[in-house]
Design a protein around this motif. Structure first.
Motif, PDB file in Angstrom:
ATOM      1  N   LEU B  30      19.060  20.843  27.864  1.00  0.00           N
ATOM      2  CA  LEU B  30      19.226  20.226  26.548  1.00  0.00           C
ATOM      3  C   LEU B  30      20.636  20.434  25.988  1.00  0.00           C
ATOM      4  O   LEU B  30      20.912  20.046  24.856  1.00  0.00           O
ATOM      5  N   GLY B  31      21.508  21.068  26.758  1.00  0.00           N
ATOM      6  CA  GLY B  31      22.877  21.289  26.302  1.00  0.00           C
ATOM      7  C   GLY B  31      23.013  22.481  25.372  1.00  0.00           C
ATOM      8  O   GLY B  31      23.995  22.579  24.631  1.00  0.00           O
ATOM      9  N   GLY B  32      22.044  23.355  25.390  1.00  0.00           N
ATOM     10  CA  GLY B  32      22.122  24.550  24.549  1.00  0.00           C
ATOM     11  C   GLY B  32      23.326  25.406  24.928  1.00  0.00           C
ATOM     12  O   GLY B  32      23.609  25.591  26.105  1.00  0.00           O
ATOM     13  N   LYS B  33      24.027  25.888  23.908  1.00  0.00           N
ATOM     14  CA  LYS B  33      25.156  26.795  24.137  1.00  0.00           C
ATOM     15  C   LYS B  33      24.562  28.200  24.223  1.00  0.00           C
ATOM     16  O   LYS B  33      23.976  28.684  23.256  1.00  0.00           O
ATOM     17  N   MET B  34      24.684  28.825  25.382  1.00  0.00           N
ATOM     18  CA  MET B  34      23.979  30.083  25.610  1.00  0.00           C
ATOM     19  C   MET B  34      24.863  31.289  25.257  1.00  0.00           C
ATOM     20  O   MET B  34      26.048  31.300  25.557  1.00  0.00           O
ATOM     21  N   VAL B  35      24.252  32.272  24.607  1.00  0.00           N
ATOM     22  CA  VAL B  35      24.970  33.503  24.259  1.00  0.00           C
ATOM     23  C   VAL B  35      24.088  34.714  24.564  1.00  0.00           C
ATOM     24  O   VAL B  35      22.873  34.595  24.691  1.00  0.00           O
ATOM     25  N   ALA B  36      24.738  35.866  24.659  1.00  0.00           N
ATOM     26  CA  ALA B  36      23.996  37.115  24.830  1.00  0.00           C
ATOM     27  C   ALA B  36      23.515  37.569  23.469  1.00  0.00           C
ATOM     28  O   ALA B  36      24.286  37.626  22.509  1.00  0.00           O
ATOM     29  N   PHE B  37      22.218  37.849  23.350  1.00  0.00           N
ATOM     30  CA  PHE B  37      21.657  38.290  22.069  1.00  0.00           C
ATOM     31  C   PHE B  37      20.581  39.321  22.350  1.00  0.00           C
ATOM     32  O   PHE B  37      19.560  39.014  22.971  1.00  0.00           O
ATOM     33  N   GLY B  38      20.826  40.545  21.919  1.00  0.00           N
ATOM     34  CA  GLY B  38      19.837  41.602  22.089  1.00  0.00           C
ATOM     35  C   GLY B  38      19.405  41.797  23.528  1.00  0.00           C
ATOM     36  O   GLY B  38      18.261  42.134  23.786  1.00  0.00           O
ATOM     37  N   GLY B  39      20.335  41.559  24.459  1.00  0.00           N
ATOM     38  CA  GLY B  39      20.014  41.747  25.874  1.00  0.00           C
ATOM     39  C   GLY B  39      19.429  40.501  26.531  1.00  0.00           C
ATOM     40  O   GLY B  39      19.046  40.541  27.698  1.00  0.00           O
ATOM     41  N   TRP B  40      19.358  39.397  25.774  1.00  0.00           N
ATOM     42  CA  TRP B  40      18.792  38.153  26.280  1.00  0.00           C
ATOM     43  C   TRP B  40      19.847  37.052  26.299  1.00  0.00           C
ATOM     44  O   TRP B  40      20.763  37.044  25.495  1.00  0.00           O
ATOM     45  N   ASP B  41      19.664  36.109  27.215  1.00  0.00           N
ATOM     46  CA  ASP B  41      20.507  34.921  27.312  1.00  0.00           C
ATOM     47  C   ASP B  41      19.811  33.820  26.513  1.00  0.00           C
ATOM     48  O   ASP B  41      18.811  33.264  26.971  1.00  0.00           O
ATOM     49  N   MET B  42      20.311  33.544  25.311  1.00  0.00           N
ATOM     50  CA  MET B  42      19.586  32.667  24.380  1.00  0.00           C
ATOM     51  C   MET B  42      20.472  31.523  23.885  1.00  0.00           C
ATOM     52  O   MET B  42      21.688  31.656  23.794  1.00  0.00           O
ATOM     53  N   PRO B  43      19.856  30.385  23.518  1.00  0.00           N
ATOM     54  CA  PRO B  43      20.638  29.280  22.949  1.00  0.00           C
ATOM     55  C   PRO B  43      21.034  29.589  21.507  1.00  0.00           C
ATOM     56  O   PRO B  43      20.176  29.940  20.691  1.00  0.00           O
ATOM     57  N   VAL B  44      22.324  29.469  21.211  1.00  0.00           N
ATOM     58  CA  VAL B  44      22.765  29.683  19.825  1.00  0.00           C
ATOM     59  C   VAL B  44      22.742  28.363  19.072  1.00  0.00           C
ATOM     60  O   VAL B  44      22.512  28.326  17.864  1.00  0.00           O
ATOM     61  N   GLU B  45      22.963  27.247  19.791  1.00  0.00           N
ATOM     62  CA  GLU B  45      22.864  25.926  19.169  1.00  0.00           C
ATOM     63  C   GLU B  45      22.749  24.862  20.248  1.00  0.00           C
ATOM     64  O   GLU B  45      23.127  25.092  21.399  1.00  0.00           O
TER      65      GLU B  45
END
Lengths: 130, 378
Positions: B30-45
């Motif tokens: 979906l084109g999510g911009k992925m970032v590290a968050f709390g030890g997880w690889d998560m979409p920021v937007e």
């Protein structure tokens, strides 16, 4: 969005368009995409001295603050006050209406500047590393 | 360009490799911009924080929050253990009811904030922050001097949050469970898209909405089904960026920012989750003492009245001297202004008080305004 042939680019994703001794400076389409929605722009005053490679302004997205580095040295002869009023121009027209400052160039330009073809390759490599 | 500060709230340096939710591939598609968050690889937007934020305020948004932790507490003394470690009064919960609470240190500060769900008299279920889950689990185990069993059930659940005024309209056709009778902070169990779910009317956005918990194996099916159902109302997939701006507008605390192991619930304006009438809980003595002696500082809301964005960690100045600090700050996309929360001394905490906020090498003026910044029309 194509990278204009008459622009030169820094590895930190600023562009400069030199016309004689005048140069316009901004940030690239790749930079605005990385930043996301831009909500605030801080520019130097007219008359300020820029030094190539040193920070001269900041761009703020919803989530981050980024410093902008000067691609060339010189004296600021104009700033884009429309951009200060409407920072979102950086998202919609980074290579055009969202120019940041105009500089009267002094001394030689940064020799690390890339042409459009080299910058496109550089960006492709950055994207591949993500 | 270089990031001078990344204020993506709650970010922690991720110990490599970052963990991935069952929807990681979908976020990337979906084109999510992925970032590290709390030890997880998560979409920021995905499409942009502002657009995603507005979608939730005006229509609906879908968030993958499967990084959140879930801890079950079962046994004859499950309630006693929950009561001992949390500040709110879990004895007031009915079956299928949830409450916001604090996991407390003996000093009356936060180990974490959490949601306590009551399934039955001997089964409580806690939803905690991703980055704190291991810490919380170990802490609760350490405090478990009761006839109760504590299990970290996080790997057993995906969590999706569908939030916004149209969330109920999107979700209802996908389930035979009647959603309208589920009150705010109540939950039930039932099938959504044929998948057994915990369906909770909870959220972290200040809007109406639901949080669904289910077996991660069905993640793509549930996500895709919800996305398809939401297309008609203009629902957008939303990342952690919008989750942060939404909760900030709603004046909700984020662990590591408004609350941490150096802040008490009273300072954070969370007296309402602190039940000093409860017979016992960790930190009660310290909190009662603070209530008796009076607070030194308090969490407040501010808006910028000069151009500038007061961000996390920036000092608040009075007569040039630092007197407080921003805990979360940034643009409020639904309010068209720059807002934030901060700790300031009690004597300077009334709405209307003004401060200069130190923004790098300059200052900009901010004025205190009441929290929350945004409240939805009922």
């Amino acid at each position: 969005m194509p990278y204009p042939a008459n622009f030169r680019f820094t590895p930190e994703h600023e562009w400069v368009a030199v016309d004689g001794t005048q140069a316009k400076v901004g940030i690239t389409d790749y930079a605005q995409k990385q930043l996301g929605d831009i909500v605030f722009v801080e520019l130097p005053a007219v008359g300020a001295e820029l030094v190539a490679g040193q920070a001269f302004g900041t761009v703020e997205s919803v989530k981050a603050v980024s410093e902008i580095f000067a691609p060339v040295s010189g004296t600021v002869s104009a700033i884009n006050s429309a951009l200060v009023q409407s920072p979102e121009l950086l998202n919609s027209d980074p290579h055009g209406a969202a120019w940041m400052v105009e500089v009267k160039v002094a001394g030689k330009a940064n020799d690390k500047l890339m042409d459009a073809a080299a910058y496109e390759k550089f960006v492709a490599e950055e994207e591949a590393s993500h | 360009m270089s990031d001078a500060t990344i204020s993506m709230s709650g970010s922690h340096p991720a110990p490599a490799p970052a963990r991935r939710t069952a929807l990681n591939a979908i976020h990337r598609q979906l084109g999510g911009k992925m970032v590290a968050f709390g030890g997880w690889d998560m979409p920021v937007e995905y499409s942009g924080i502002t657009a995603e934020h507005r979608a939730v305020r005006e229509r609906a948004g879908l968030f993958d929050v499967s990084h959140m932790g879930e801890i079950s507490v079962r046994g004859p003394e499950a309630l006693d253990l929950v009561q001992h470690v949390t500040s709110n009064d879990a004895s007031k919960l009915s079956f299928d009811q949830a409450q916001y609470s604090g996991l407390m240190t003996a000093q009356g500060t936060f180990v974490d904030d959490l949601l306590v769900h009551k399934f039955t008299d001997d089964h409580y279920w806690l939803v905690v922050n991703a980055a704190n889950c291991e810490k919380d689990f170990n802490y609760i185990c350490q405090q478990n001097h009761f006839d109760a069993e504590v299990v970290n059930t996080s790997d057993g659940y995906s969590q999706l949050a569908i939030q916004g005024p149209a969330a109920i309209k999107v979700l209802q056709p996908l389930t035979s469970v009647a959603l309208a009778p589920i009150k705010y902070y109540w939950f039930t169990t039932g099938k959504v898209l044929g998948v057994e779910c915990i369906i909770a009317r909870t959220g972290y956005t200040g809007e109406d909405g639901f949080e669904l918990y289910f077996d991660p194996e069905h993640s793509e099916k549930v996500w895709n089904g919800l996305m398809e159902a939401g297309a008609g109302v203009g629902m957008l997939p939303c990342g952690l960026g919008a989750r942060n701006t939404l909760r900030m507008e709603a004046g909700m605390a984020l662990y590591g920012h408004e609350i941490d192991d150096a802040t008490t619930p009273l300072e954070a304006g969370l007296g309402w989750i602190t039940k000093l009438a409860k017979p016992d809980f960790l930190g009660k003595t310290a909190i009662a003492a603070q209530a008796a002696s009076g607070l030194q500082r308090k969490l407040v809301g501010f808006e910028m009245i000069e151009p500038g964005i007061g961000r996390d960690g920036y000092p608040l100045l009075r007569a040039g001297k630092p007197v407080g600090q921003v805990t979360s700050g940034g643009p409020a996309p639904a309010l068209n202004k720059n807002i934030g929360m901060a700790y300031v001394p009690m004597g300077m905490s009334a709405p209307g008080e003004e401060f200069d906020i130190q923004i790098r090498n300059r200052t900009a003026r901010a004025k205190l305004i009441p929290l929350p910044f945004y409240k939805r029309a009922k």
